[in-house]
Scaffold this motif. Structure first.
Motif, PDB file in Angstrom:
ATOM      1  N   ARG A 426      36.873  18.149  21.092  1.00 10.75           N
ATOM      2  CA  ARG A 426      36.347  18.687  22.343  1.00 10.75           C
ATOM      3  C   ARG A 426      35.586  19.976  22.035  1.00 10.75           C
ATOM      4  O   ARG A 426      36.108  20.882  21.376  1.00 10.75           O
ATOM      5  CB  ARG A 426      37.479  18.972  23.324  1.00 10.75           C
ATOM      6  CG  ARG A 426      36.992  19.338  24.743  1.00 10.75           C
ATOM      7  CD  ARG A 426      38.166  19.746  25.626  1.00 10.75           C
ATOM      8  NE  ARG A 426      39.167  18.702  25.733  1.00 10.75           N
ATOM      9  CZ  ARG A 426      39.147  17.722  26.642  1.00 10.75           C
ATOM     10  NH1 ARG A 426      38.166  17.683  27.541  1.00 10.75           N
ATOM     11  NH2 ARG A 426      40.102  16.810  26.675  1.00 10.75           N
ATOM     12  N   LYS A 430      33.612  19.100  26.402  1.00 13.97           N
ATOM     13  CA  LYS A 430      33.040  17.760  26.313  1.00 13.97           C
ATOM     14  C   LYS A 430      33.349  17.140  24.953  1.00 13.97           C
ATOM     15  O   LYS A 430      33.626  17.838  23.977  1.00 13.97           O
ATOM     16  CB  LYS A 430      31.523  17.802  26.535  1.00 13.97           C
ATOM     17  CG  LYS A 430      31.139  18.229  27.946  1.00 13.97           C
ATOM     18  CD  LYS A 430      29.634  18.157  28.139  1.00 13.97           C
ATOM     19  CE  LYS A 430      29.257  18.516  29.582  1.00 13.97           C
ATOM     20  NZ  LYS A 430      27.790  18.435  29.799  1.00 13.97           N
ATOM     21  N   ALA A 431      33.284  15.821  24.902  1.00 11.61           N
ATOM     22  CA  ALA A 431      33.565  15.107  23.661  1.00 11.61           C
ATOM     23  C   ALA A 431      32.470  15.365  22.640  1.00 11.61           C
ATOM     24  O   ALA A 431      31.285  15.513  22.971  1.00 11.61           O
ATOM     25  CB  ALA A 431      33.686  13.612  23.928  1.00 11.61           C
ATOM     26  N   THR A 513      38.689  11.991  25.956  1.00 11.14           N
ATOM     27  CA  THR A 513      38.272  13.385  25.825  1.00 11.14           C
ATOM     28  C   THR A 513      37.277  13.768  26.917  1.00 11.14           C
ATOM     29  O   THR A 513      37.293  14.882  27.440  1.00 11.14           O
ATOM     30  CB  THR A 513      37.643  13.617  24.443  1.00 11.14           C
ATOM     31  OG1 THR A 513      38.559  13.192  23.427  1.00 11.14           O
ATOM     32  CG2 THR A 513      37.307  15.089  24.224  1.00 11.14           C
ATOM     33  N   GLN A 514      36.407  12.820  27.264  1.00  9.17           N
ATOM     34  CA  GLN A 514      35.411  13.055  28.320  1.00  9.17           C
ATOM     35  C   GLN A 514      35.219  11.758  29.091  1.00  9.17           C
ATOM     36  O   GLN A 514      34.550  10.834  28.620  1.00  9.17           O
ATOM     37  CB  GLN A 514      34.085  13.528  27.717  1.00  9.17           C
ATOM     38  CG  GLN A 514      33.014  13.822  28.754  1.00  9.17           C
ATOM     39  CD  GLN A 514      31.676  14.150  28.143  1.00  9.17           C
ATOM     40  OE1 GLN A 514      31.584  14.525  26.971  1.00  9.17           O
ATOM     41  NE2 GLN A 514      30.608  14.015  28.921  1.00  9.17           N
ATOM     42  N   LYS A 515      35.813  11.691  30.265  1.00  7.67           N
ATOM     43  CA  LYS A 515      35.872  10.451  31.033  1.00  7.67           C
ATOM     44  C   LYS A 515      34.498   9.887  31.323  1.00  7.67           C
ATOM     45  O   LYS A 515      34.300   8.659  31.327  1.00  7.67           O
ATOM     46  CB  LYS A 515      36.624  10.692  32.336  1.00  7.67           C
ATOM     47  CG  LYS A 515      36.817   9.449  33.186  1.00  7.67           C
ATOM     48  CD  LYS A 515      37.626   9.754  34.436  1.00  7.67           C
ATOM     49  CE  LYS A 515      37.839   8.507  35.279  1.00  7.67           C
ATOM     50  NZ  LYS A 515      38.625   8.799  36.501  1.00  7.67           N
ATOM     51  N   ASN A 516      33.518  10.742  31.577  1.00  5.69           N
ATOM     52  CA  ASN A 516      32.189  10.265  31.974  1.00  5.69           C
ATOM     53  C   ASN A 516      31.201  10.222  30.812  1.00  5.69           C
ATOM     54  O   ASN A 516      29.979  10.200  31.023  1.00  5.69           O
ATOM     55  CB  ASN A 516      31.629  11.134  33.095  1.00  5.69           C
ATOM     56  CG  ASN A 516      31.320  12.549  32.621  1.00  5.69           C
ATOM     57  OD1 ASN A 516      31.836  12.994  31.584  1.00  5.69           O
ATOM     58  ND2 ASN A 516      30.498  13.279  33.380  1.00  5.69           N
ATOM     59  N   ALA A 517      31.679  10.186  29.582  1.00  6.23           N
ATOM     60  CA  ALA A 517      30.781  10.154  28.423  1.00  6.23           C
ATOM     61  C   ALA A 517      29.969   8.861  28.399  1.00  6.23           C
ATOM     62  O   ALA A 517      30.462   7.779  28.754  1.00  6.23           O
ATOM     63  CB  ALA A 517      31.587  10.283  27.129  1.00  6.23           C
TER      64      ALA A 517
END
Length: 609
Positions: A426, A430-431, A513-517
């Motif tokens: 992270r 963000k990832a 790590t980032q749901k909306n990646a």
């Protein structure tokens, strides 16, 4: 017709027809007098006379094969019995070019009946009944050849094959033939006989081995470009039939999918390792071109990111296809922003001397793209360990990212090599990848002798996009659709399932790590969109194969044995799929054409990150 390359000659040869490795022997050698061809063929796949010597078997010569290692001639009894399950034709294997025999001769043959398995018994293929070590006499000449039996939509059943006998490990060899119920039984009941097809549409383009595929069922899973689509393990497309020729290779038609062989194509029905039942034509229909055109996708619009996958089939600096590949990327694919290339070989191709770098290969392609009017792509890749990733020995194939630096940038994080795994961390909430470019779990046994996934982090209009380029384990070793084992075993799936699970777990790490990646996993998956491999790769929603956004008739990137099928896929994360704000195109420029520059069609995804 000239011989085929040595690997295929070895598979097609019947020179070792009496060896235990390739012959099924059912009885101890004996002597059988006054038997007819239908007695020899019997009403199952295995002859009741296998291993026995037969005397004065009578038949009219219907075809003579004088090329390759499987030399000999076919004979057919002009006076058939009343049993539709018993073939009236048989191949007489002479090993060398037959002398003193012509089509139309009525002959009497003495020899030993054998069941030859093309590719050896370990291949799982069906057996071909033959008379071996023959002696023959010509009784008369100029006789009419028995009329060819029609193969068409009415005569070939819709059901493909019976379920194999559990007591025989799933083999159908000993089961009584039901030619009116199952397509494979119908073809087997005509093994060695003179058969014909009329006005047959081509569903598999002419290949380098002077073969093509037609369908005798014009409406069976037909698509708009003339192919026959393979969309389920339960729908094998029973009308497919391979065509070879007893004539000159130079005279064999150069056909594309959708073309037709008009008029009559006729000859003996054979069985071989690479196509199963094959009409070996003594009479070929006239090629009628459908004028099939190579497709062109649209250019990405403002704000759209275009991502493509393209298997360039063992590309190395010695190839003469660079200009053609460049033209395809620039004009047919409209210069995608990111291109995942599969099967990029090292700088000296199949020369096995420890060279693993591919900068000359990639550089030559990039220069060719510029010459074709495209952008000067930048690129990222990781050299494999020598001879560790499968493919052509010495070639060291790998995936490579091309990207247009005027449209997209690559986020470099040092440390990636053949054995170092990239991970997810992270950064500023963000990832991010720990290594970019990097390989996904390269030390895992799932990637043994197979290509390791290449992961990279890209930036487009301020938005990060993760791309994972894949080339999964091939289908080599699987039993063919015409196998004696029904349903055929797909042993290669085991490794692909493990590979799919690893890639899915990696994608889930990013999304945890980032749901909306925005995540894309793409490449030559070597499996179908309906396969268990794809289901594992998709998991519980981490990914979705975007080829399924197309109508079923448009879902294909590869043509094998007349089946148009999906092998190349682009899978997308929920943030890309949500709202259906993407377009997908399987761009058909190779698989349907005899002059293909690769055996795969590229795939293009466009979306707004």
């Amino acid at each position: 017709m000239p011989s085929k390359p040595s690997a295929r000659l070895a598979a097609l040869t019947v020179a070792a027809v009496c060896s235990a490795a390739s012959t099924v022997v059912l009885t101890s050698p004996a002597h059988a007098d006054s038997v007819r061809i239908h007695d020899i063929q019997g009403s199952s796949r295995l002859s009741p006379y296998a291993g026995q010597k037969v005397t004065d078997v009578s038949g009219v010569v219907t075809g003579i094969r004088t090329y390759g290692s499987s030399r000999g001639f076919w004979i057919q009894d002009p006076d058939p019995d009343a049993d539709p399950a018993t073939s009236e034709g048989v191949f007489v294997f002479t090993s060398s070019t037959p002398k003193g025999v012509a089509v139309g001769d009525l002959v009497k043959v003495t020899g030993t009946v054998a069941e030859y398995v093309p590719g050896g018994t370990s291949s799982g293929n069906q057996a071909l009944t033959e008379i071996t070590r023959p002696a023959f006499t010509v009784v008369s000449s100029g006789n009419p050849v028995p009329a060819a039996t029609a193969l068409d939509a009415e005569s070939v059943p819709d059901a493909y094959a019976p379920a194999g006998d559990p007591a025989a490990n799933g083999s159908i060899n000993a089961l009584p033939l039901q030619p009116s119920k199952y397509a494979l039984d119908h073809y087997e009941s005509l093994e060695g006989m003179n058969v014909r097809v009329a006005d047959a549409r081509v569903v598999g383009a002419t290949d380098p081995y002077t073969e093509l595929w037609v369908t005798v069922k014009p409406q069976e899973n037909r698509n708009r470009r003339g192919g026959t689509v393979y969309s389920s393990y339960d729908a094998q497309n029973t009308g497919r039939l391979q065509i070879q020729s007893l004539g000159s290779a130079a005279a064999f038609p150069k056909a594309n999918v959708g073309d037709s062989l008009t008029g009559t194509t006729a000859g003996p029905l054979d069985y071989n390792q690479f196509g199963g039942y094959t009409l070996v034509a003594s009479e070929l229909g006239t090629l009628h071109s459908a004028d099939l055109k190579r497709e062109t996708t649209r250019e990405q619009r403002n704000g759209e990111l275009a991502v493509a996958t393209y298997n360039v089939e063992n590309l190395d600096p010695s190839d003469d296809t660079f200009a053609a590949h460049a033209d395809a990327i620039v004009h047919n694919l409209k210069s995608p922003d990111i291109v995942s290339l599969e099967e990029i070989q090292d700088n000296n191709g199949a020369t096995n001397d420890g060279v693993v770098a591919a900068d000359r290969t990639v550089g030559k392609l990039i220069d060719a793209i510029v010459a074709a009017g495209g952008p000067r792509y930048d690129w990222r890749a990781i050299d494999p360990a020598d001879d560790a990733d499968g493919g052509e020995p010495g070639g060291n194939i790998r995936q490579v990212f091309l990207f247009n630096p005027e449209r997209v940038s690559f986020t470099d994080r040092a440390g990636g090599d053949a054995t170092t795994a990239t991970g997810v961390t992270r950064v500023h909430g963000k990832a991010a990848l720990t290594v970019s470019p990097g390989r996904v779990a390269p030390a895992d046994e799932a990637w043994k002798n197979s290509r390791k996934p290449l992961a990279g982090e890209f930036l487009f209009r301020g938005r990060t996009v993760f791309v994972i380029a894949n080339h999964f384990n091939s289908k080599g070793g699987d039993q063919g659709l015409t196998s004696q084992y029904q349903p055929p075993a797909r042993s290669s799936e085991t490794q692909r399932h493990r590979q799919a699970a690893l890639v899915n777990a990696f994608v889930k790490d990013i999304l945890d790590t980032q749901k909306n990646a925005d995540v894309i996993a793409l490449g030559d998956i070597n499996d179908f969109e309906f396969s268990e491999t794809t289901k594992i790769l998709e998991g519980d929603g981490a990914l979705w194969s975007a080829v399924k956004s197309l109508p079923k008739s448009e879902r294909y990137s590869y043509t094998y044995q007349g089946n148009s099928q999906v092998l190349d896929q682009i899978l997308i994360s929920p943030s890309i799929r949500r709202g259906c704000d993407f377009t997908y195109d399987s761009v058909h420029i190779n698989a349907e054409f005899h002059d293909q520059i690769s055996d795969h069609d590229p795939q293009v995804l466009r979306f707004h990150p």
